[in-house]
Design an enzyme around this catalytic site. Structure first.
Site, mmCIF file in Angstrom:
data_model
loop_
_atom_site.group_PDB
_atom_site.id
_atom_site.type_symbol
_atom_site.label_atom_id
_atom_site.label_comp_id
_atom_site.label_asym_id
_atom_site.label_seq_id
_atom_site.Cartn_x
_atom_site.Cartn_y
_atom_site.Cartn_z
ATOM 1 C CE LYS A 81 11.124 -7.961 5.237
ATOM 2 N NZ LYS A 81 10.238 -7.106 6.071
ATOM 3 C CB SER A 156 7.499 -9.547 7.553
ATOM 4 O OG SER A 156 8.010 -8.248 7.336
ATOM 5 C CB SER A 180 8.274 -6.120 9.664
ATOM 6 O OG SER A 180 7.102 -6.859 9.455
HETATM 7 N N1 GLN Z 1 3.088 -8.057 11.285
HETATM 8 C C1 GLN Z 1 2.522 -6.875 10.702
HETATM 9 C C2 GLN Z 1 1.762 -7.251 9.458
HETATM 10 O O1 GLN Z 1 1.634 -8.404 9.243
HETATM 11 C C3 GLN Z 1 3.611 -5.892 10.385
HETATM 12 C C4 GLN Z 1 4.349 -6.259 9.175
HETATM 13 C C5 GLN Z 1 5.416 -5.289 8.819
HETATM 14 O O2 GLN Z 1 5.807 -4.447 9.621
HETATM 15 N N2 GLN Z 1 5.835 -5.361 7.581
HETATM 16 O O3 GLN Z 1 1.308 -6.443 8.719
#
Ligand code: GLN
Length: 486
Positions: A81, A156, A180
């Site tokens: 990532k 994400s 994410s």
């Molecule tokens: N979707 C969640 C957020 O927007 C979690 C994101 C993540 O785990 N990095 O914060």
């Protein structure tokens, strides 16, 4: 658009095929690169390091030919990532503010992959600074779901999930702050593990919310995810929150039943708004667990309702502080416009460099931490976080693992929620509580809906329960058979 990998190759398969001479690290790498090109419309990759990957593969093949011992991921193509620093390979966290950042060092997880002789194919697309659930907000543009190109891969770590599902790498690294890894794994039909907070080093992973961030693996099978986890987990003196406990290996008893296993089913996770196909598929998976000898019992996690609100106070507070370093002087994009003073330079650089969602969170987090509001919001949220953790502690006094849907829905259409932050935040309703509690959880594909979109089961274990969690998931995976792109 159907991009799902038709001939899935696992880590075990890749290792065996090299050991028998059937293939080489270079051939595996060429296949991943060709697949990345053939599936380029998914936009899963932020950067493909074709030359670097080939050079790594050639070196491994030469060492194999020379009879040298090789690491546990030798010749396995892996994607990372873009939130995670890679020496000499541009790392942007999908943000314009880091558009030109080439790290002078590898994150600990990346050096461990290299030491294990994995092939780093390149960097994977994501939501900017890991903020989002759809991979639509990225410097590189949106990534798409391999099962249906009009839909999001989740986020994400959308690129990390899409690339694995599409077969352009065998496994990948993602980061998970509130879901994410697990939510995109669910949307793309792959396995994704969020390790216990502190289990995997965060050194070199660009910080979003430091009390929640964890790096973890995504792969096409539980065994693959466990193999990568085994390489990246363990103490790192460079991360002050890193745990010192030994890393235990899962136990895949060949015909093991799950007799005696107690599985808690939190009633608060079966709410209105959950898609009927998701509920049916998760219920069926619970039935399979029972057939394997487990007992499913209802449990209650009474503070679940407060989790999303708590998360968006704490995560934004931490983000506002972490992201203050990107000011155009110390780090990040600097405006080229002429400005009158340093304050204007900061303001202009940050206004140009950050996207809307990141700005929204910085503003919210700054407010949460501001004098006069700190007690009402930040401190209160910390207290609620403790209550949420205690909910899990109480549940785990009676059961070994918890089983829930990973997401209330299957992959949604690109653009469907992008203008409605609240809807987007609710996508993580089932993954956020485990992040707040700091325990370990994973997504296991358990079925598909009528449109063929993957559905995921989330299994949650107490802190440091990875070995147990992976063993149970692997047993269930064998029972369920293959789903999605696997
Ligand atoms: N979707 C969640 C957020 O927007 C979690 C994101 C993540 O785990 N990095 O914060």
């Amino acid at each position: 658009m159907q991009h799902v990998c038709e001939t899935p190759l696992t880590i075990e398969g890749a290792l065996a095929a090299q050991a028998s001479g059937e293939t080489s690290a270079l051939e595996l790498t060429e296949a991943a690169l060709a697949r990345a090109e053939a599936t380029a419309s998914l936009n899963a990759w932020a950067l493909v390091d074709a030359d670097g990957a080939r050079a790594q593969a050639e070196a491994i093949d030469m060492r194999r030919a020379a009879g040298e011992p090789l690491g546990p991921l030798a010749g396995v193509p892996i994607g990372v990532k873009d939130q995670i620093c890679t020496k000499g390979l541009r790392t942007t966290a999908a943000s314009k503010i880091l558009e030109n950042f080439v790290p002078p060092y590898d994150a600990t997880v990346v050096s461990r992959l290299r030491q294990a002789d994995a092939i780093i194919v390149g960097k994977l697309n994501q939501d900017e600074f890991a903020m989002g659930s759809s991979n639509e907000r990225s410097l590189f543009g949106p990534a798409f779901n391999p099962h249906d190109g009009t839909r999001v891969p989740g986020g994400s770590s959308g690129g990390s999930a899409a690339a694995v599902a599409a077969g352009s790498c065998v496994a990948s690294l993602g980061t998970d702050t509130g879901g994410s890894i697990r939510q995109p794994a669910s949307f793309c039909g792959v396995v994704g593990l969020k390790p216990t907070y502190g289990r995997v080093s965060r050194w070199g992973a660009i910080a979003f919310a430091s009390s929640l961030d964890q790096v973890g693996p995504l792969g096409r099978s539980v065994r693959d995810v466990a193999a990568v986890y085994g390489v990246i987990a363990g103490h790192d003196p460079l991360d002050s929150t890193s745990l010192t406990h030994a890393v235990e290996a899962p136990n895949y008893a060949v015909d093991g039943s799950l007799a005696g296993l107690r599985v808690g089913v939190p009633q608060e996770y079966f709410i209105d708004g959950i898609e009927p196909a998701v509920k049916a598929s998760v219920d069926a998976a619970l039935g399979q667990l029972e057939q394997l000898g487990a007992t499913c019992v209802p449990v209650s996690l009474p503070h679940t309702e407060a989790a999303v609100a708590t998360y968006y106070l704490l995560a934004t507070a931490e983000a506002s502080s972490n992201l203050s370093r990107y000011d155009g002087i110390r780090y990040g994009h600097r405006t080229s416009e002429s400005v009158s003073d340093i304050g204007a330079l900061y303001a202009k650089s940050r206004a140009e460099g950050f996207g809307d969602e990141v700005k929204r969170r910085i503003i919210l987090g700054t407010f949460v931490l501001s004098s006069g509001y700190y007690d009402a919001f930040y401190l209160k949220a910390q207290k609620v976080r403790t209550l949420i953790r205690r909910d899990f502690d109480a549940a785990f006094a009676d059961v070994d693992v918890l089983a829930t849907p990973t997401s209330p829905v299957t992959a949604f259409k690109v653009g469907e929620h992008v203008t409605d932050p609240l809807q987007m935040y609710l996508m993580d309703i089932f993954t956020i509580p485990s992040s707040l509690a700091g325990n370990t959880s994973l997504n296991l594909p358990c079925g598909v809906d009528s449109a063929g979109l993957p559905i995921g089961l989330q299994l949650i274990a107490p802190p440091l329960g990875e070995a147990r969690l992976l063993s149970i998931a692997e047993r269930l995976e064998r029972k369920l058979g293959n789903w999605g792109g696997r």
